[in-house]
Design an enzyme around this catalytic site. Sequence first.
Site, short mmCIF file in Angstrom:
data_model
loop_
_atom_site.label_atom_id
_atom_site.label_comp_id
_atom_site.label_asym_id
_atom_site.label_seq_id
_atom_site.Cartn_x
_atom_site.Cartn_y
_atom_site.Cartn_z
N CYS A 1 42.63 36.24 36.08
CA CYS A 1 41.41 35.42 36.05
C CYS A 1 41.29 34.67 34.73
CB CYS A 1 40.18 36.27 36.30
SG CYS A 1 40.04 37.68 35.19
N HIS B 1 36.47 40.17 34.34
CA HIS B 1 36.58 38.93 35.10
C HIS B 1 36.04 37.76 34.30
CE1 HIS B 1 36.97 36.26 38.49
NE2 HIS B 1 35.68 35.95 38.43
N ASN C 1 34.66 29.30 39.68
CA ASN C 1 35.08 30.71 39.76
C ASN C 1 36.31 30.83 40.66
OD1 ASN C 1 35.28 33.50 40.05
ND2 ASN C 1 33.05 33.77 40.13
#
Length: 350
Positions: free
Chosen positions: A14, A119, A134
């Site tokens: 991520c 994250h 995202n």
Amino acid sequence: MESIFHEKQEGSLCAQHCLNNLLQGEYFSPVELSSIAHQLDEEERMRMAEGGVTSEDYRTFLQQPSGNMDDSGFFSIQVISNALKVWGLELILFNSPEYQRLRIDPINERSFICNYKEHWFTVRKLGKQWFNLNSLLTGPELISDTYLALFLAQLQQEGYSIFVVKGDLPDCEADQLLQMIRVQQMHRPKLIGEELAQLKEQRVQKTDLERVVEANDGSGMLDEDEEDLQRALALSRQEIDLEDEEADLRRAIQLSMQGTSRNICQDTPQTSGTHLTSEELRKRREAYFEKQQQQQQQDPPGHPCEKPNTSSGALDSDLGDAMSEEDMLQAAVTMSLETVRSNFKTEGKK
């Protein structure tokens, strides 16, 4: 929306997706970020070594895993910060008391990096609109200007750390295009997990539908089998009926033969032996037809069956000369059928 660069989640990368979505391109790879993490680890090791390589703290540091990366693909804020320094960008903690005292409206910023536990994801302004980039989403999510502050506040309430990205971001196609137009989003993107769950549910429903279709096809096959069975039974019944008719016909012929045999036996003298020659059979047929002719001659005038008078000598001559074996056989069959009908009528009256 198609012009917006959006990397979707792969493994635990991520941090890589967050940086590339921020910069709008494939600027960083896991190898490059790992190199930055190893460089940070070496700098930390050198600082710890200043206190003595034989110290307990130094030995403990060497035994601990890296705090900047792990095998899953996670990278620390230090790695992200150092990667952005290459582009002259700096991170400032948005929800820090110092920054909040500045009372800067979020809409006046250009981008944010958000982190919760392990994250990372980017919120960036492209053209004149804000987008949630995202990597866990199936695509960019449009955020209205009025909703931006509320969105960030909600993230803070959920425990996210939010960083303001300061500096000039590299030019990108999406930013140039969205300076001229505004986009509308009819359906918000789903989380990848929700999409996978939905796809799984669709596969299950499809499988159930296929089972139903197969079941229907199977019943159809059963119906076809039943129809074939019904046709086979009908044909069987027809064959049985034909067999019954043939049996009845055989019995009728047998009765006809018996009736004819009785008539012949009554009207002609018996001969010894069970086998008759063709000559003897011919003579018997001649005698039978001669008698039938004589009975017709004795019928009174005006009888429907009345025929011209012929003498027995003329009959013998005609039978001997004109009537062939085939004619006599045909006549015998006709007379036999009349005898069978007579017998059936007699049995019916009984």
